[in-house]
Scaffold this active site. Structure first.
Site, PDB file in Angstrom:
ATOM      1  N   HIS A  76      -8.858  -9.758 -14.866  1.00 35.62           N
ATOM      2  CA  HIS A  76      -9.106  -9.110 -13.565  1.00 35.62           C
ATOM      3  C   HIS A  76     -10.535  -9.411 -13.106  1.00 35.62           C
ATOM      4  O   HIS A  76     -10.755  -9.838 -11.973  1.00 35.62           O
ATOM      5  CB  HIS A  76      -8.873  -7.598 -13.664  1.00 35.62           C
ATOM      6  N   SER A 134     -18.930 -24.616  -7.949  1.00 36.27           N
ATOM      7  CA  SER A 134     -19.920 -23.784  -7.255  1.00 36.27           C
ATOM      8  C   SER A 134     -21.207 -24.545  -6.994  1.00 36.27           C
ATOM      9  O   SER A 134     -21.812 -24.416  -5.922  1.00 36.27           O
ATOM     10  CB  SER A 134     -20.271 -22.558  -8.092  1.00 36.27           C
ATOM     11  N   HIS A 148     -27.040 -11.249 -13.311  1.00 38.19           N
ATOM     12  CA  HIS A 148     -27.581 -10.419 -12.260  1.00 38.19           C
ATOM     13  C   HIS A 148     -27.751 -11.160 -10.940  1.00 38.19           C
ATOM     14  O   HIS A 148     -27.286 -10.687  -9.913  1.00 38.19           O
ATOM     15  CB  HIS A 148     -28.829  -9.636 -12.653  1.00 38.19           C
ATOM     16  N   HIS A 197     -29.010  -4.442 -17.567  1.00 36.85           N
ATOM     17  CA  HIS A 197     -27.628  -4.329 -18.049  1.00 36.85           C
ATOM     18  C   HIS A 197     -27.618  -4.078 -19.549  1.00 36.85           C
ATOM     19  O   HIS A 197     -26.557  -3.945 -20.147  1.00 36.85           O
ATOM     20  CB  HIS A 197     -26.862  -5.621 -17.761  1.00 36.85           C
ATOM     21  N   THR A 230     -33.445  -3.472  -0.194  1.00 38.94           N
ATOM     22  CA  THR A 230     -32.078  -3.070   0.126  1.00 38.94           C
ATOM     23  C   THR A 230     -32.111  -1.948   1.169  1.00 38.94           C
ATOM     24  O   THR A 230     -31.309  -1.933   2.109  1.00 38.94           O
ATOM     25  CB  THR A 230     -31.333  -2.612  -1.142  1.00 38.94           C
TER      26      THR A 230
END
Lengths: 374, 526
Positions: B70, B164, B247, B297, B322
């Site tokens: 997934h 990519s 990240h 993380h 942000t």
């Protein structure tokens, strides 16, 4: 609240669970039973409240726009854009708020990392899929044991009703004294696990080849439950942690009893047992240690089939070797240190006589001891 | 060459050999939607198993294969290629270029993707099953303890990485060399800017991921011990390398989404973006910071306290740029003349839910608190708020926004709005309760759970089925539009939309801007 309640009611209506379980719908972090845990909780609440306040401001402005600045209401758009003053303000103000958050966060973090002056050291080792605890003791012999999931397969596979502590119960819990700084030395035997008990505010990864440190000083007696929190293979969800926090006196009593048990086990391994005794003990050992991989009927799964196996029906020495030393490069672990000689003898005997493997062989604890010596 | 006009080739060869940016964009978009449905199917299996406590449908090992696939399919198959598809369609049209700079490589970038994913999907049918170590594939679970199919997984990652990197080089080359005269960097639409920065991130970190999987390959087959403590290696090294890729990868996914929202919100507010320049700088700041925050993380791996503090402070800093972005979008709406067509609804949905995901992200950045959040459902809720409500909502907004331009046909607005509201409610019913179970102590990636988590999990599962089903409506609406939508001939399509792509005929001819447009001197977005 009413929306949430009605959704919960809808959930309850669909669920076959008793109402008493609903009371346990905890929605927030628990402050737990340690000072550090309470500090972490306060920090969590502080940051969350700041976020909610900022959120109300931002979403409020947005909502006002959505309601009042509509084209359908004939609102004429302004064409304003760019304002250095505003942009400096919304860069500097958040920065100052962040500094306000960083100060308490730093002091709490330093406390979490203060592993010095522990009064008791416990080595915690993650195994697929159980925990091993060893009380390190400078003077006498270390006490160690494995802690396995105690929830029966029948509950997991829904053929029996689930108990109150479903998946959060073990055959032998970790026992620690309260009001004592306990240091956990955390490592792993195979893959990475993570040892987490929310109420005592410890979570640290258990990494093969590394020994991580963490500590806790529990204020209240009680039973605290946690789980492995790093994906560690098929049964990651089935290796809980249960901690019994008891008074100092009770702890000393428990420790003496464990030492006595160990002495009794050594004595027991020189006594021969009947086939029936070995079979019933062996079945119990099989269910906690072997079943997950080798199947309830010895049919295999992650591990090879036991039923009709050339190892379980062949040479006893080879069978003992596999059980004691494991098989390198596979999930089959070395159980020599995990099981007592009695348990090993029983489970080997069981495997050789159950699931249609009617070899009639009896393996005694003394055989195991002898085999271990080479 | 300018007078050499031709349309697309006929039949299958049009798609197989095409070097046209619009055809390749279309293929990327359809491929990513197929992957979205596949990854969504895996999610439905996960939520069905978690509907009630106890094991009902699948075995724990298979459950882990589902969570792994997934994640991999959604990240590498659905979200990333969908934005590459968008870039292919839009970047040349937005900067006034006739096509991408490297059209043949463009064809190859796309066509190695389907085999790459076939290879990954084929692992489901192999002995030992598909990869079951999570999309983060931490060693040694993914090396010494992995099923043999891990080798196919490694090569699949290599193929996706090559695709990519080629795609990114193409985007960088196009933006640097193919802008129409007068289209200076600071006049480029924000979608182009965000992709420009994203492409640099991709070129920087995809090779790092390739390095990580190659080291795994060596450990598994050639006896090295990069990640095995028993041979002198270091399992934590794997996590450092993975997250040095991982990240920035998160921002690779979200930055183009920011770009889309920065196009849609001004269009339906009929008002210029509040601070164009500060949006560009904020995007760049986020991209640069993304390289120095990876170990947030890994707060629980046992880093020294100085390391924890560094990564905590650096991570908290991301809240500043942000925040600048969110404040900018809200200020753009302020005193505009808002209307709420489907693209705007999805962009506002993005803005609200992404902001919530940003708040939980700030909470997670606080290292001591993260000791309680780490690897629980709180984290699952957080990253689905930024990945699904962030990237996927933004992508959906983009499809509704540009579909009339691409096809010359209008989608069904009522159905679009219904799609939005079902998605919005379904998404929140799925993921909001996951904050609660996470804080209450439910670890992620477990196939079964304790009884106190039962009600919220059932709610989550119901929400997931609703959200999943709403995508069928989306698919139907898109197909119905292409086949029989009401024709749009207006070049502008949306009265508030700005940019070169809206100056082209609707639908645009197969080749556009064969003669570069002249960009007027006044700033288009300033």
């Amino acid at each position: 609240m009413s929306i949430k309640k009605s959704l919960m009611t809808a959930g309850a209506a669909l669920s076959a669970l008793p109402m008493s379980v609903l009371a346990q719908n905890q929605v927030n972090m628990s402050p737990g039973v340690t000072r550090v845990g309470a500090e972490i909780y306060d920090l969590h609440m502080l940051i969350m409240i700041i976020c909610i306040v900022i959120g109300i401001g931002v979403f409020g402005v947005m909502l006002y726009s959505i309601v009042y600045h509509r084209k359908s209401k004939g609102f004429e758009p302004s064409q304003f854009h760019e304002s250095t003053k505003v942009e400096i303000a919304w860069t500097v103000v958040p920065f100052l708020i962040l500094i306000g958050m960083a100060v308490p966060a730093t002091s709490t973090l330093l406390e979490v990392y203060d592993n010095d002056d522990a009064e008791l050291d416990i080595l915690v080792t993650g195994h697929q899929w159980k925990w091993r605890y060893e009380y390190l003791n400078a003077e006498g012999e270390n006490v160690s044991f494995f802690s396995n999931l105690a929830t029966p397969q029948e509950e997991i596979y829904n053929s029996e009703a689930k108990g109150e502590h479903y998946l959060l119960e073990v055959d032998e819990p970790l026992v620690i004294p309260i009001d004592t700084k306990v240091r956990f030395l955390i490592t792993a035997n195979d893959v990475i696990h993570s040892w987490w008990v929310p109420e005592i505010a410890v979570k640290r990864d258990a990494i093969p080849g590394f020994i991580n440190e963490a500590w806790s000083k529990v204020d209240q007696e009680g039973i605290y439950r946690g789980q492995c929190t790093e994906l560690c293979g098929s049964y990651h969800g089935f290796m809980p942690i249960v901690v019994h926090a008891v008074t100092q006196d009770e702890f000393q009593g428990w420790m003496s009893a464990k030492r006595a048990d160990k002495a009794a086990q050594v004595a027991a391994s020189s006594v021969d047992l009947s086939l029936d005794a070995l079979m019933s003990e062996g079945e119990a050992v099989y269910q906690t240690q072997c079943l997950a991989c080798h199947g309830a009927q010895g049919e295999g799964g992650v591990g090879k089939a036991i039923s009709g196996s050339s190892i379980a029906m062949g040479d006893i020495g080879v069978h003992l070797d596999v059980g004691i030393k494991g098989v390198a490069g596979t999930a089959m672990q070395a159980f020599g240190a995990q099981l007592t000689d009695v348990e090993m003898a029983a489970v080997i005997t069981y495997q050789r006589n159950a699931f249609g493997n009617n070899t009639g062989d009896v393996v005694q604890p003394s055989d195991v001891a002898l085999h271990k010596q080479g | 060459m300018g007078d050499h006009h031709h349309g697309p080739a006929k039949g299958l060869s049009r798609w197989l050999f095409t070097t046209n940016h619009k055809d390749i964009g279309t293929m990327y978009l359809w491929f990513s939607f197929a992957m979205f449905i596949l990854g969504g199917t895996f999610a439905m299996i996960i939520r069905a198993e978690l509907f009630q406590p106890g094991m009902q449908l699948v075995e724990p090992g298979f459950f882990n294969q589902m969570t792994t696939l997934h994640g991999l399919v959604m990240v590498f198959g659905a979200i990333m290629p969908s934005f590459v598809g968008l870039a292919n369609w839009l970047i040349p049209m937005m900067i006034g270029a006739p096509d991408m700079a490297l059209p043949r490589m463009n064809n190859w970038s796309f066509w190695i993707l389907p085999p790459g994913f076939l290879m990954l999907a084929s692992t489901l049918f192999m002995e030992g099953g598909a990869p079951a170590f999570g999309w983060t594939f931490y060693a040694p679970l993914s090396t010494t303890y992995a099923a043999p199919s891990v080798t196919f997984f490694i090569f699949s990652i290599h193929v996706l990485g090559v695709s990519s990197i080629m795609g990114s080089i193409n985007i960088i080359a196009t933006i640097m060399n193919m802008r129409a005269p007068g289209m200076t960097y600071m006049k480029m639409p924000l979608f182009v800017w965000t992709w420009f920065i994203t492409a640099f991130l991709l070129v920087a970190v995809m090779p790092v991921l390739a390095g990580a999987v190659t080291m795994m390959l060596m450990d598994i087959h050639f006896g090295t011990s990069f990640f095995s403590a028993a041979g002198g290696g270091d399992p934590v090294l794997f996590q450092h390398i993975f997250w040095f890729f991982g990240h920035p990868e998160v921002y690779i996914i979200i930055l183009p989404a920011f770009g889309v929202v920065s196009q849609v919100i001004p269009a339906f507010s009929r008002k210029p973006l509040f601070g164009y320049a500060s949006m560009v700088y904020a995007t760049a700041a986020i991209a640069i910071l993304s390289f120095v925050v990876w170990a947030h993380h890994m707060y629980t791996v046992g880093m020294p306290v100085a390391g924890e503090l560094f990564f905590m402070y650096a991570t908290m800093l991301i809240a500043v740029p942000t925040g600048v972005k969110v404040f900018n979008w809200v200020s753009t709406m302020w005193r505009g003349a808002l209307s709420f067509e489907t693209p705007m609804l999805f962009s506002i949905g993005f803005l609200v839910l992404f902001t919530i995901g940003g708040f939980t992200g700030l909470m997670l950045s606080i290292a001591p608190a993260d000791f309680q959040y780490h690897d629980t459902y709180f984290v699952v809720a957080h990253f689905h708020y930024v990945m699904v409500a962030g990237a996927v909502f933004s992508m959906t907004s983009a499809v509704y926004f540009w579909l009339p331009k691409w096809t010359g046909r209008m989608y069904n607005e009522t159905m679009g709005k219904v799609h939005f509201w079902i998605s919005f409610v379904g998404f929140n019913v799925t993921f909001f309760p996951q904050h609660f179970v996470g804080l209450a102590g439910m670890p992620r990636r477990v196939p079964d759970y304790a009884l106190q988590f039962a009600d919220f999990n059932m709610m989550s599962s119901i929400g997931a089925f609703v959200y999943g089903a709403s995508q069928i409506l989306f698919l139907y609406n898109v197909i119905a539009t292409i086949v029989a939508g009401e024709r749009v001939s207006d070049e502008q399509v949306w009265d508030g939309a700005e940019g070169l792509e809206w100056t082209l005929p609707t639908p645009p001819p197969y080749h556009t801007f064969e003669v570069p447009p002249q960009i007027e001197a006044s700033p288009a977005h300033g």
